[in-house]
Design a protein around this motif. Structure first.
Motif, PDB file in Angstrom:
ATOM      1  N   TRP A 270       8.392  -8.453 -10.831  1.00  0.00           N
ATOM      2  CA  TRP A 270       7.053  -8.588 -11.427  1.00  0.00           C
ATOM      3  C   TRP A 270       6.370  -9.809 -10.804  1.00  0.00           C
ATOM      4  CZ3 TRP A 270       4.867  -5.521 -15.410  1.00  0.00           C
ATOM      5  CH2 TRP A 270       3.637  -5.970 -15.888  1.00  0.00           C
ATOM      6  N   LEU A 272       4.479 -13.292 -10.208  1.00  0.00           N
ATOM      7  CA  LEU A 272       4.488 -14.520 -11.001  1.00  0.00           C
ATOM      8  C   LEU A 272       3.335 -15.423 -10.596  1.00  0.00           C
ATOM      9  CD1 LEU A 272       8.319 -15.337 -10.758  1.00  0.00           C
ATOM     10  CD2 LEU A 272       7.132 -13.973 -12.504  1.00  0.00           C
ATOM     11  N   PRO A 278       5.064 -14.779 -15.690  1.00  0.00           N
ATOM     12  CA  PRO A 278       4.550 -13.451 -15.316  1.00  0.00           C
ATOM     13  C   PRO A 278       3.024 -13.409 -15.349  1.00  0.00           C
ATOM     14  CG  PRO A 278       6.273 -13.278 -16.982  1.00  0.00           C
ATOM     15  CD  PRO A 278       5.927 -14.731 -16.886  1.00  0.00           C
ATOM     16  N   GLU A 332       9.450  -1.480 -18.101  1.00  0.00           N
ATOM     17  CA  GLU A 332       9.654  -2.801 -18.694  1.00  0.00           C
ATOM     18  C   GLU A 332       8.486  -3.719 -18.343  1.00  0.00           C
ATOM     19  OE1 GLU A 332      13.352  -4.463 -17.542  1.00  0.00           O
ATOM     20  OE2 GLU A 332      14.561  -2.892 -18.505  1.00  0.00           O
ATOM     21  N   VAL A 333       7.981  -4.396 -19.362  1.00  0.00           N
ATOM     22  CA  VAL A 333       6.853  -5.320 -19.188  1.00  0.00           C
ATOM     23  C   VAL A 333       7.265  -6.678 -19.738  1.00  0.00           C
ATOM     24  CG1 VAL A 333       4.465  -5.824 -19.808  1.00  0.00           C
ATOM     25  CG2 VAL A 333       5.163  -3.467 -19.363  1.00  0.00           C
ATOM     26  N   PRO A 334       7.119  -7.759 -18.957  1.00  0.00           N
ATOM     27  CA  PRO A 334       7.525  -9.074 -19.456  1.00  0.00           C
ATOM     28  C   PRO A 334       6.627  -9.543 -20.585  1.00  0.00           C
ATOM     29  CG  PRO A 334       6.375  -9.285 -17.368  1.00  0.00           C
ATOM     30  CD  PRO A 334       6.565  -7.816 -17.592  1.00  0.00           C
ATOM     31  N   GLU A 335       7.148 -10.458 -21.387  1.00  0.00           N
ATOM     32  CA  GLU A 335       6.355 -11.021 -22.480  1.00  0.00           C
ATOM     33  C   GLU A 335       5.381 -12.046 -21.930  1.00  0.00           C
ATOM     34  OE1 GLU A 335       7.060 -13.328 -26.744  1.00  0.00           O
ATOM     35  OE2 GLU A 335       8.730 -12.332 -25.723  1.00  0.00           O
ATOM     36  N   LEU A 336       4.125 -11.945 -22.362  1.00  0.00           N
ATOM     37  CA  LEU A 336       3.079 -12.848 -21.901  1.00  0.00           C
ATOM     38  C   LEU A 336       2.671 -13.797 -23.005  1.00  0.00           C
ATOM     39  CD1 LEU A 336       0.745 -10.259 -20.118  1.00  0.00           C
ATOM     40  CD2 LEU A 336       2.446 -11.733 -19.024  1.00  0.00           C
TER      41      LEU A 336
END
Length: 460
Positions: A270, A272, A278, A332-336
């Motif tokens: 993802w 950065l 992210p 999957e999506v990272p936490e923002l």
């Protein structure tokens, strides 16, 4: 929609008259020279609409009918009474303090303002409480007007103080007196005739119409009178643009879309930001959908462009041959951070496209030759309204506050408009606010190298 169905939409203030035959796009000029022209397309139905403004009358042409609106006569007395009634209901500490500061500034000293304050029938206790309030806000009491504080929290006073306070709990008679003073002194000006144009444009936007570049009957760009003498030079600046717009339906992982979950093969990283966090995902464009006909000759006709951005960085990814296999992709999506997700992650919406062409913004240095030393404010405003704003692939960037490139070694790749009234609304009134423009050098674009793309954020 039948022609008569325009009546409830546009209100009784409009007059309907026959125009062109049904289905024909009426390009007739209004009686006076057009000062502004806006043209719209409903991409789902193919319907076209035309808004024109001659400085006084707004005309909406669609489905073979014309609806004309001229502002009613301005009734200042009625507007003052409306203002007085509103202030009687809302009179509170902010309005009391704001009006007193205006009074001090107008009369030049606090003592002169206090005498006028009392002469107008306002109580000394209210003046004293305003002094106390200023001290609690950390402001000095001098003859110079103070800056209006950002917060008027009632937590500054106790419940006992509020009960008998003309500032925090003004009685009805004080409200009426203050409302009458306020309404008598405030400067009321008639609304501009162009308000009708703005209101009609919002109605079209909410119906899913997309604003496109205004054109004459022969297909060439329509220009304001101030730009018409420069048509030959401007023709050389005209650029193709593709206008994305949100559509209904659920996009596949490899389709064009705003927001949501981006296309991402299993095992790929993802993007950065500069701090290693992210980056929010803004949008992706499938060029086989956006540029299938080659309307943008310097972009490929296949592949997937993805746009990630925040205040701390940006990335553009290009996938030449996106895999159309869900099993090969991850969701999957990272936490923002909350503020990043709210500001830079629009709701997921499928994306459609309309090809168009356009000129630079009137503020762009490329149009310096078209600015005259005696250009009127109105002419400058009309020129600024010539070009549609909104999402765009290629073309020219919208200009608000940030830089506007004048050199040919800087070009717009993609612009996301989060507060657009041109036909691509997020929420009822725009929603996100601001715009993000992604810029690239022509050599990098020719090499399909998107590693050096950078973003300019304006009003985010």
């Amino acid at each position: 929609m039948s022609p008569l169905s325009l009546l409830p939409l546009l209100g009784a203030a409009f007059l309907l008259s026959p125009a062109s035959p049904a289905g024909e796009f009426n390009m007739t000029q209004t009686a006076r020279p057009l000062r502004q022209l806006e043209q719209y397309l409903q991409p789902q139905t193919g319907e076209r609409a035309r808004l024109s403004f001659d400085g006084q009358t707004t005309r909406l042409e669609r489905e073979g009918r014309t609806a004309a609106q001229t502002p009613p006569p301005f009734d200042e007395a009625a507007e003052r009474e409306k203002l007085r009634a509103q202030m009687e209901q809302s009179a509170s500490a902010p309005e009391f303090r704001m009006w007193r500061e205006m009074l001090i500034g107008r009369l030049g000293s606090r003592e002169a303002a206090r005498q006028e304050f009392l002469r107008l029938g306002l109580p000394q206790k209210l003046w004293d409480e305003l002094d106390t309030f200023d001290r609690r806000m950390g402001r000095t009491l001098s003859d110079a007007p103070n800056v209006v504080p950002e917060s008027y929290s009632s937590a500054l006073v106790t419940a006992e103080e509020v009960q008998n306070s003309p500032l925090w709990n003004p009685p009805a008679e004080l409200r009426r007196r203050f409302a009458s003073i306020w309404a008598a002194e405030i400067n009321i000006v008639p609304p501009g005739a162009e308000v009708g144009l703005w209101e009609r444009s919002l109605e079209l936007a909410r119906e899913g119409f997309l604003r496109i570049s205004p054109r004459r009957a022969d297909g060439s760009l329509w220009l304001t009178p101030g730009l018409e003498p420069h048509r030959a030079e401007l023709r050389g600046l005209e650029r193709p643009v593709v206008r994305p717009y949100p559509t209904a339906g659920q996009p596949a992982a490899w389709d064009s879309k705003f927001g949501g979950v981006p296309y991402r093969p299993v095992g790929s990283a993802w993007p950065l930001d500069v701090h290693g966090a992210p980056l929010p995902f803004l949008a992706q464009i499938n060029l086989a959908q956006a540029n299938a006909g080659g309307h943008l000759p310097d972009l490929p006709r296949r592949g997937l462009l993805q746009f990630f951005v925040s205040h701390a960085g940006e990335r553009v990814l290009y996938w030449p041959d996106p895999v159309q296999d869900e099993a090969a992709l991850t969701r999957e999506v990272p936490e923002l951070e909350d503020y990043q997700e709210e500001m830079f992650s629009p709701p997921e919406q499928a994306m459609g496209f309309v090809p168009d062409s356009e000129l630079p913004s009137s503020l762009d240095d490329r149009l310096g030759f078209a600015r005259s030393a005696d250009e009127t404010d109105q002419q400058g405003e009309d020129n600024a309204n010539l070009r549609p704003n909104g999402h765009r692939l290629r073309g020219y960037p919208m200009v608000i506050n940030t830089f506007h490139p004048a050199a040919e070694n800087v070009q717009l790749l993609f612009q996301f408009d989060g507060d657009d009234y041109g036909g691509q609304l997020f929420g009822d009134s725009g929603g996100m606010g601001g715009w993000a423009g992604f810029f690239i050098r022509p050599d990098d674009l020719g090499n399909l190298d998107f590693s050096r793309v950078w973003a300019e954020l304006d009003a985010f």
